[in-house]
Design an enzyme around this catalytic site. Structure first.
Site, PDB file in Angstrom:
ATOM      1  N   SER A 140      22.865  -0.175 -17.689  1.00 21.36           N
ATOM      2  CA  SER A 140      23.962  -0.034 -16.802  1.00 21.36           C
ATOM      3  C   SER A 140      24.533  -1.111 -16.433  1.00 21.36           C
ATOM      4  O   SER A 140      23.852  -2.103 -15.925  1.00 21.36           O
ATOM      5  CB  SER A 140      23.700   0.866 -15.728  1.00 21.36           C
ATOM      6  OG  SER A 140      24.727   0.807 -14.664  1.00 21.36           O
TER       7      SER A 140
ATOM      8  N   TYR B 240      17.784   2.909  -8.749  1.00 27.07           N
ATOM      9  CA  TYR B 240      18.490   2.905 -10.100  1.00 27.07           C
ATOM     10  C   TYR B 240      19.211   1.563 -10.484  1.00 27.07           C
ATOM     11  O   TYR B 240      18.996   1.326 -11.901  1.00 27.07           O
ATOM     12  CB  TYR B 240      19.829   3.717  -9.839  1.00 27.07           C
ATOM     13  CG  TYR B 240      20.575   3.927 -11.096  1.00 27.07           C
ATOM     14  CD1 TYR B 240      20.429   4.679 -12.275  1.00 27.07           C
ATOM     15  CD2 TYR B 240      21.988   3.286 -11.217  1.00 27.07           C
ATOM     16  CE1 TYR B 240      20.916   4.862 -13.343  1.00 27.07           C
ATOM     17  CE2 TYR B 240      22.545   3.285 -12.308  1.00 27.07           C
ATOM     18  CZ  TYR B 240      22.277   4.269 -13.344  1.00 27.07           C
ATOM     19  OH  TYR B 240      22.908   4.310 -14.588  1.00 27.07           O
TER      20      TYR B 240
ATOM     21  N   LYS C  61      17.663  -0.072 -14.116  1.00 28.42           N
ATOM     22  CA  LYS C  61      18.693  -0.387 -15.031  1.00 28.42           C
ATOM     23  C   LYS C  61      18.430  -2.077 -15.562  1.00 28.42           C
ATOM     24  O   LYS C  61      18.472  -2.576 -16.586  1.00 28.42           O
ATOM     25  CB  LYS C  61      19.944  -0.428 -14.694  1.00 28.42           C
ATOM     26  CG  LYS C  61      20.233   1.135 -15.025  1.00 28.42           C
ATOM     27  CD  LYS C  61      19.932   2.027 -16.421  1.00 28.42           C
ATOM     28  CE  LYS C  61      20.218   3.360 -16.312  1.00 28.42           C
ATOM     29  NZ  LYS C  61      19.682   3.980 -17.462  1.00 28.42           N
TER      30      LYS C  61
HETATM   31  N1  LIG Z   1      28.167   8.143 -16.734  1.00 29.49           N
HETATM   32  C1  LIG Z   1      28.109   6.812 -16.278  1.00 29.49           C
HETATM   33  O1  LIG Z   1      29.213   6.372 -15.793  1.00 29.49           O
HETATM   34  C2  LIG Z   1      27.090   5.733 -16.705  1.00 29.49           C
HETATM   35  C3  LIG Z   1      27.234   4.464 -16.437  1.00 29.49           C
HETATM   36  C4  LIG Z   1      26.295   3.594 -16.698  1.00 29.49           C
HETATM   37  C5  LIG Z   1      24.941   3.920 -17.343  1.00 29.49           C
HETATM   38  N2  LIG Z   1      24.991   5.137 -17.557  1.00 29.49           N
HETATM   39  C6  LIG Z   1      23.592   5.522 -18.103  1.00 29.49           C
HETATM   40  O2  LIG Z   1      24.099   6.269 -19.372  1.00 29.49           O
HETATM   41  C7  LIG Z   1      23.016   7.219 -19.642  1.00 29.49           C
HETATM   42  C8  LIG Z   1      23.497   8.621 -19.780  1.00 29.49           C
HETATM   43  O3  LIG Z   1      24.163   9.095 -18.714  1.00 29.49           O
HETATM   44  P1  LIG Z   1      25.154  10.145 -18.443  1.00 29.49           P
HETATM   45  O4  LIG Z   1      26.178  10.061 -17.794  1.00 29.49           O
HETATM   46  O5  LIG Z   1      25.706  10.547 -19.964  1.00 29.49           O
HETATM   47  O6  LIG Z   1      24.413  11.461 -18.237  1.00 29.49           O
HETATM   48  P2  LIG Z   1      24.088  12.734 -18.242  1.00 29.49           P
HETATM   49  O7  LIG Z   1      23.407  13.524 -16.985  1.00 29.49           O
HETATM   50  O8  LIG Z   1      25.528  13.432 -18.627  1.00 29.49           O
HETATM   51  O9  LIG Z   1      23.460  13.174 -19.524  1.00 29.49           O
HETATM   52  C9  LIG Z   1      21.965  12.575 -19.600  1.00 29.49           C
HETATM   53  C10 LIG Z   1      21.145  13.676 -20.212  1.00 29.49           C
HETATM   54  O10 LIG Z   1      19.884  13.173 -20.203  1.00 29.49           O
HETATM   55  C11 LIG Z   1      18.867  14.482 -20.295  1.00 29.49           C
HETATM   56  N3  LIG Z   1      17.643  14.034 -19.534  1.00 29.49           N
HETATM   57  C12 LIG Z   1      17.536  13.751 -18.140  1.00 29.49           C
HETATM   58  N4  LIG Z   1      16.339  13.685 -18.046  1.00 29.49           N
HETATM   59  C13 LIG Z   1      15.711  13.669 -19.162  1.00 29.49           C
HETATM   60  C14 LIG Z   1      14.101  13.498 -19.620  1.00 29.49           C
HETATM   61  N5  LIG Z   1      13.168  13.352 -18.639  1.00 29.49           N
HETATM   62  N6  LIG Z   1      13.966  13.656 -20.770  1.00 29.49           N
HETATM   63  C15 LIG Z   1      14.759  13.943 -21.643  1.00 29.49           C
HETATM   64  N7  LIG Z   1      16.181  14.102 -21.546  1.00 29.49           N
HETATM   65  C16 LIG Z   1      16.502  14.004 -20.130  1.00 29.49           C
HETATM   66  C17 LIG Z   1      19.756  15.397 -19.390  1.00 29.49           C
HETATM   67  O11 LIG Z   1      19.272  16.867 -19.782  1.00 29.49           O
HETATM   68  C18 LIG Z   1      21.279  14.994 -20.060  1.00 29.49           C
HETATM   69  O12 LIG Z   1      21.372  15.962 -21.152  1.00 29.49           O
HETATM   70  C19 LIG Z   1      22.054   7.186 -18.411  1.00 29.49           C
HETATM   71  O13 LIG Z   1      20.846   6.413 -18.689  1.00 29.49           O
HETATM   72  C20 LIG Z   1      22.693   6.490 -17.168  1.00 29.49           C
HETATM   73  O14 LIG Z   1      22.082   5.779 -16.289  1.00 29.49           O
HETATM   74  C21 LIG Z   1      25.870   6.193 -17.194  1.00 29.49           C
END
Ligand SMILES: NC(=O)c1ccc[n+]([C@@H]2O[C@H](COP(=O)([O-])OP(=O)(O)OC[C@H]3O[C@@H](n4cnc5c(N)ncnc54)[C@H](O)[C@@H]3O)[C@@H](O)[C@H]2O)c1
Length: 371
Positions: A260, A275, A279
């Site tokens: 991130s 967090y 990251k």
């Molecule tokens: N959405 C954003 O703005 C954003 C920005 C930067 C980074 N990220 C990173 O991108 C990644 C995905 O984020 P997202 O927004 O798609 O989140 P999301 O919550 O929509 O999806 C995350 C998925 O991970 C699964 N998950 C959670 N804990 C788990 C575990 N212990 N084992 C297996 N699966 C597990 C959840 O069930 C879910 O399906 C994350 O690492 C997040 O930190 C997201």
């Protein structure tokens, strides 16, 4: 529900005036006695003469106005908890991003005959990155804590592929698998199951992860451990399991960690220190493993997304338009990203097109981290 009372609290906090600083100058370095007096000791401090002086370290905190530090501080009243599994919204594959086309492009971007594994692939960014790998020719194994959701998403990916590729003679194989990525046993079981179904793994994308907003003083320790367990341990454990398989198979491969921009900057106004640190760990883990595994032809890179609009972030922002304005005002491109904005980045890093790229951090953040 995403704790509506917390979100209301966040909205109130954001629409109120910026907090005045409680910062005071630090103790002089030569002091041997800790001074806990509330009156700060100002080292060599010239008294402010007002005007522009008030905006320098000669001025008292807040002397030049309430705006001091306004866009550069966290606000501890912004608190958002990651919802329980039952409250997480579903995502859908995106439309119009795949299918046959007649535009010339480099063959090295193709993932034909590759098998990709995406952790956290049932939803959000992971689902759309799975779709990118499928559209680029790969078979895919979706791994998630929620196997039912992963199964629905796997079916959705194949259905979308069929719609966008009518008459395709070969359909992609997309499977769903349970794993709690923070558990070594669960990770190894999932990898064994994937190898049984697909025979091999060439690419890994680690998207399982989550964020929460709490000020550091209040963050419950068990929640922090869980956050680090999923974001850091989960990334490490899956990478090691896949690298082990690639080395045993004596095959090259490419691993992409989803970090991130928070691993490089401190977001405002929402506080999220653990967090951010998690990251940063993910980003440096990519660099470290890239060095450790280069001899085996295994590349490890990191994608660091900025603010992306997923089903989950949409729920938060629908309730919280002030937060949306605050975020987009800090992005040079002025917009949040959509999950499909990661499709090209993940395909590039997974494919031979990035053959000489390893240990890199690819920021996909609309320029957030360069200002
Ligand atoms: N959405 C954003 O703005 C954003 C920005 C930067 C980074 N990220 C990173 O991108 C990644 C995905 O984020 P997202 O927004 O798609 O989140 P999301 O919550 O929509 O999806 C995350 C998925 O991970 C699964 N998950 C959670 N804990 C788990 C575990 N212990 N084992 C297996 N699966 C597990 C959840 O069930 C879910 O399906 C994350 O690492 C997040 O930190 C997201």
């Amino acid at each position: 529900m995403l704790r509506p009372q917390l979100l209301r609290q966040a909205t109130r906090a954001l629409s109120s005036k910026a907090p005045r600083s409680s910062f005071r100058a630090t103790q002089p370095a030569v002091s041997t006695v800790r001074n806990f007096s509330r009156t700060p000791y100002r080292f060599d401090k010239e008294p402010s003469r007002g005007g522009i002086d008030a905006a320098t370290t000669a001025g008292e905190p807040g002397e030049s106005g309430d705006h001091e530090g306004q866009y550069a501080r966290t606000d501890k009243s912004v608190r958002v908890e990651y919802p329980g599994e039952e409250d997480l919204p579903s995502s859908r594959p995106v439309q119009g991003r795949g299918g046959f086309h007649f535009k010339r492009t480099l063959a090295s971007f193709s993932l034909e005959d590759r098998v990709g594994v995406i952790t956290g692939g049932a939803r959000g960014l992971g689902l759309v990155m799975s779709q990118a790998l499928v559209a680029s020719g790969a078979d895919v194994a979706i791994v998630d804590l929620n196997k039912e959701e992963a199964q629905r998403s796997a079916i959705g990916l194949v259905e979308t592929f069929k719609e966008e590729n009518p008459g395709a003679d070969k359909l992609p194989k997309v499977t769903a698998h349970f794993a709690d990525v923070s558990s070594p046993t669960s990770v190894n079981q999932a990898v064994t199951e994937i190898l049984k179904e697909h025979g091999k793994i060439d690419n890994l994308v680690t998207s399982a992860g989550f964020t929460e907003n709490y000020d550091a003083i209040s963050y419950p320790h068990d929640r922090m451990q869980k956050l680090w367990g999923v974001n850091v341990d989960g990334t490490y454990l899956f990478a090691v399991a896949v690298a082990k398989h690639l080395m045993e198979r004596q095959s090259a491969g490419s691993i992409v960690f989803i970090g991130s921009m928070s691993g490089a900057i401190v977001n405002v106004p929402q506080p999220q220190a653990p967090y951010n640190a998690a990251k940063a760990a993910v980003r440096h883990l990519a660099a470290s493993l890239a060095v450790e595994w280069a001899h085996a032809g295994i590349r490890v890179n990191c994608i660091s997304p900025g603010y992306m609009l997923t089903a989950l972030t949409k729920e938060i922002l629908d309730d919280n338009p002030d937060l949306q304005k605050k975020w987009t005002s800090l992005i040079p491109q002025g917009k949040m990203g959509r999950p499909e904005d990661l499709m090209g980045a993940v395909t590039f890093l997974a494919s031979d097109a990035s053959g000489y790229v390893t240990g890199a951090d690819l920021r996909v953040d609309g320029g957030y981290t360069i200002t």
